[in-house]
Design a protein around this motif. Sequence first.
Motif, PDB file in Angstrom:
ATOM      1  N   GLY A   1       0.791  -1.222   0.000  1.00  0.00           N
ATOM      2  CA  GLY A   1       0.000   0.000   0.000  1.00  0.00           C
ATOM      3  C   GLY A   1       0.819   1.266   0.000  1.00  0.00           C
ATOM      4  O   GLY A   1       0.397   2.286   0.549  1.00  0.00           O
ATOM      5  N   GLY A   2       1.988   1.214  -0.605  1.00  0.00           N
ATOM      6  CA  GLY A   2       2.831   2.396  -0.646  1.00  0.00           C
ATOM      7  C   GLY A   2       3.620   2.654   0.616  1.00  0.00           C
ATOM      8  O   GLY A   2       4.302   3.673   0.729  1.00  0.00           O
ATOM      9  N   VAL A   3       3.557   1.739   1.584  1.00  0.00           N
ATOM     10  CA  VAL A   3       4.268   1.893   2.863  1.00  0.00           C
ATOM     11  C   VAL A   3       5.336   0.813   2.961  1.00  0.00           C
ATOM     12  O   VAL A   3       5.083  -0.357   2.660  1.00  0.00           O
ATOM     13  CB  VAL A   3       3.294   1.775   4.053  1.00  0.00           C
ATOM     14  N   THR A   4       6.525   1.206   3.379  1.00  0.00           N
ATOM     15  CA  THR A   4       7.622   0.255   3.594  1.00  0.00           C
ATOM     16  C   THR A   4       7.905   0.156   5.088  1.00  0.00           C
ATOM     17  O   THR A   4       8.055   1.174   5.763  1.00  0.00           O
ATOM     18  CB  THR A   4       8.893   0.694   2.849  1.00  0.00           C
ATOM     19  N   LEU A   5       7.952  -1.068   5.596  1.00  0.00           N
ATOM     20  CA  LEU A   5       8.185  -1.325   7.012  1.00  0.00           C
ATOM     21  C   LEU A   5       9.180  -2.462   7.151  1.00  0.00           C
ATOM     22  O   LEU A   5       9.382  -3.243   6.217  1.00  0.00           O
ATOM     23  CB  LEU A   5       6.877  -1.735   7.711  1.00  0.00           C
ATOM     24  N   PRO A   6       9.790  -2.594   8.347  1.00  0.00           N
ATOM     25  CA  PRO A   6      10.534  -3.832   8.607  1.00  0.00           C
ATOM     26  C   PRO A   6       9.594  -5.016   8.393  1.00  0.00           C
ATOM     27  O   PRO A   6       8.408  -4.946   8.740  1.00  0.00           O
ATOM     28  CB  PRO A   6      10.944  -3.688  10.074  1.00  0.00           C
ATOM     29  N   ALA A   7      10.101  -6.072   7.814  1.00  0.00           N
ATOM     30  CA  ALA A   7       9.240  -7.202   7.472  1.00  0.00           C
ATOM     31  C   ALA A   7       8.519  -7.777   8.683  1.00  0.00           C
ATOM     32  O   ALA A   7       7.361  -8.209   8.574  1.00  0.00           O
ATOM     33  CB  ALA A   7      10.067  -8.283   6.790  1.00  0.00           C
ATOM     34  N   THR A   8       9.165  -7.759   9.842  1.00  0.00           N
ATOM     35  CA  THR A   8       8.501  -8.286  11.035  1.00  0.00           C
ATOM     36  C   THR A   8       7.293  -7.430  11.412  1.00  0.00           C
ATOM     37  O   THR A   8       6.260  -7.951  11.842  1.00  0.00           O
ATOM     38  CB  THR A   8       9.476  -8.344  12.219  1.00  0.00           C
ATOM     39  N   ALA A   9       7.417  -6.102  11.240  1.00  0.00           N
ATOM     40  CA  ALA A   9       6.293  -5.216  11.520  1.00  0.00           C
ATOM     41  C   ALA A   9       5.183  -5.395  10.494  1.00  0.00           C
ATOM     42  O   ALA A   9       3.990  -5.402  10.833  1.00  0.00           O
ATOM     43  CB  ALA A   9       6.755  -3.762  11.553  1.00  0.00           C
ATOM     44  N   MET A  10       5.568  -5.570   9.227  1.00  0.00           N
ATOM     45  CA  MET A  10       4.563  -5.776   8.182  1.00  0.00           C
ATOM     46  C   MET A  10       3.798  -7.070   8.421  1.00  0.00           C
ATOM     47  O   MET A  10       2.576  -7.130   8.231  1.00  0.00           O
ATOM     48  CB  MET A  10       5.231  -5.810   6.814  1.00  0.00           C
TER      49      MET A  10
END
Length: 210
Positions: free
Chosen positions: A107-116
Amino acid sequence: MADRVPLDFDPPVRQIRALLLGVDDRDLTAPTPCPGWPVAALLDHLMGLAHAFTLAARKRSGLDGPPPEPSADHLSRHWRSRLPVLLAELSMAWKDPAAWTGTAQAGGVTLPATAMGAVAMTELVMHGWDLARATGQDYAADPRALEQLIEFLGQGPAEGTPGLFGPQVPVGPEEDLLAQALGLAGRDPAWRPPRRRPARTARPILPARD
């Protein structure tokens, strides 16, 4: 393989797939705990998020910006057969330990994979509960997942996170894990759909007696 990754998506996916069997076409216009979303819009959202978080786990980009607003008008006519498949693909994608490494985009947001991954799990659990409440079905979440979600959600701001979670709803410490997670995600655990009044049956006109 699920025990090698932080969260197991199989339980919430199985729960939602079971709930889908109890959704009648007449339920599609019923309100849900998500303001302004009838059941059909919620199902449209579930289809979109399942696809988006599957791509995130596979380190593939999807939409560059925020996803479109869920809409009953956008719900696929084939949702009964397509949504269970999308959910199964989501669960399988997050079984790969590589999904939890580095960063992930959705959705256009990049996060640490664990947070995602935690956001994806929260979406499934919360919207599973939304669907169950809106359609009058029972709901039980995996306690292990709830404990991790409570820890994750408890780190967020009390005023909520726009586009993800609403302002936190106070819940007593004596409440069960599901109620605590719901409150932290901005839901009222006591929400119930408005009571539907049964349609009145017209009284037959009896012939006059002599």
